[in-house]
Design an enzyme around this catalytic site. Structure first.
Site, PDB file in Angstrom:
ATOM      1  NE  ARG B  50      -6.553  -6.282   4.295  1.00  0.00           N
ATOM      2  CZ  ARG B  50      -7.401  -6.179   3.269  1.00  0.00           C
ATOM      3  NH1 ARG B  50      -7.094  -6.736   2.118  1.00  0.00           N
ATOM      4  NH2 ARG B  50      -8.523  -5.515   3.395  1.00  0.00           N
ATOM      5  CG  ASP B  52       0.093   0.516   5.719  1.00  0.00           C
ATOM      6  OD1 ASP B  52      -0.394  -0.319   4.942  1.00  0.00           O
ATOM      7  OD2 ASP B  52      -0.310   1.702   5.797  1.00  0.00           O
ATOM      8  NE  ARG B 197       1.892   5.673   8.461  1.00  0.00           N
ATOM      9  CZ  ARG B 197       2.381   5.144   7.336  1.00  0.00           C
ATOM     10  NH1 ARG B 197       1.931   3.982   6.893  1.00  0.00           N
ATOM     11  NH2 ARG B 197       3.318   5.767   6.676  1.00  0.00           N
TER      12      ARG B 197
END
Lengths: 242, 242
Positions: B50, B52, B197
């Protein structure tokens, strides 16, 4: 007044072309607004080439006059902070008062990119013409060489006024096969509105065998208007020479 | 029912992430709509990862069940005609009923791209983090190697529920200098929300010398939350392995 010359790049996707138009987002309009805000005086920029909507630039050149003493390095930084992500200044320098981005230019170099893969690609769709058929680059190269030199390119233009001078010189043309398509590099004294995209449209038809190798020269000789126009997103202004 | 597996790519810029959300343009939502229109039956897709909002994919994998006998080659063509320019299907094939895009995956490969040039670039802004400072890749590589293997990666995650299992295995990590920046390649069993990230944000601070080489391992050991998150546009899901 100082005459400043900027080299700029833009992703043409979301611009309605270079030339200022009321109510439209144009490269000239956005750049002039940023300059006016940065320099706090009215600014008019002169561009080397008036690229169409959707056409990109990696090396467009503009100039403008200003009374402000701002150093050129600082101007680049200040402008880039104000400019949107799809329009940036690459460099700036002061030039003589005689320099004119459009009239001083001796040639323009453009690149047209074709992507010939079977499936559409999300990475190429903004920067290439998706043409999923094999193209014969040698045939295209031969066809292009027949129109090098000085000619009346009126058959390869759109939206002209009758009295406009339509003689241009095509200095060089290269059709280069790439890993997943074809790249066409053109250098000329100048290009008429729609000229490159009409030449590419015709070349592609030569490349598929739909037209003969002398199709482009035939148009120049018979003055028959070319009508098959390659889409704008494949085109990029690479460089302006002075 | 047939179980079909698709490999897809998308430019994440204009998507609110992969997972379906009411009132938002998501990859899952757009893909399901296209599938439903093409197959004329309700379809729910399962995605391997999934991603972002703003994160790209060159090799996301999804699967779904359908009663329709459409050949897979034809499905790719029909779907690509319906899908927008920033989401395309690369390939399709029929798989066993047991195949599950998410749970059958053994690893995910992600790439993070940094652009370290002085001036912003209109070509990179959608696909890289513009970080105009020199980065020491050797230091970053050393820091990354200290967190390879199986760990509780909770300090490198966001928006977790307390009971969620946060143990993951990082199989490999490479920090590669490029012509105009740095590329970070990560392969892991799976990644928590925000994990890559936050790892990249921490690595960049190691690369500038602001943090020590053991900064990442220290977070795992002390369970101190990482807070400096690299922006989404540099991240791309390259491949899912089964």
């Amino acid at each position: 007044m100082r005459n400043l010359r900027l080299r700029i790049e833009y992703d043409g996707t979301d611009f309605a072309g270079f030339a200022r138009q009321k109510g439209a987002r144009t490269v000239q309009g956005v750049l002039e607004s940023a300059l006016q805000a940065a320099l706090d005086e009215p600014i008019t920029v002169i561009g080397a080439s008036r690229t169409d909507a959707g056409v990109h630039a990696r090396g467009q050149v503009v100039n403008f006059f200003t009374s402000r003493p701002i150093p050129t390095d600082r101007l680049v930084m200040v402008l880039n902070r104000r400019l949107p992500s799809d329009l940036k200044v690459l460099s700036a320098r002061e030039v003589s008062a005689q320099f004119h981005a459009r009239f001083s230019a001796t040639s323009r170099v453009y690149r047209y990119t074709l992507y010939t893969g079977v499936h559409p690609s999300v990475w190429k769709i903004r920067y290439a013409w998706h043409y999923p058929r094999p193209l014969d680059c040698a045939r295209m190269q031969a066809a292009l060489e027949q129109i090098l030199g000085e000619h009346d390119f009126r058959p390869f233009s759109v939206k002209l006024t009758a009295e406009q001078n339509t003689v241009r010189t095509l200095f060089s043309g290269l059709v280069v096969p790439t890993r997943d398509g074809v790249r066409i590099e053109l250098e000329g004294s100048g290009f008429l509105r729609g000229m490159i995209r009409l030449i590419v449209g015709e070349l592609v038809q030569v490349g598929t065998g739909k037209r003969e190798v002398d199709a482009l020269r035939w148009r120049l000789e018979t003055r028959r208007q070319a009508t098959f126009m390659a889409p704008p997103q494949g085109l990029c202004l690479m460089r302006v020479k002075y």
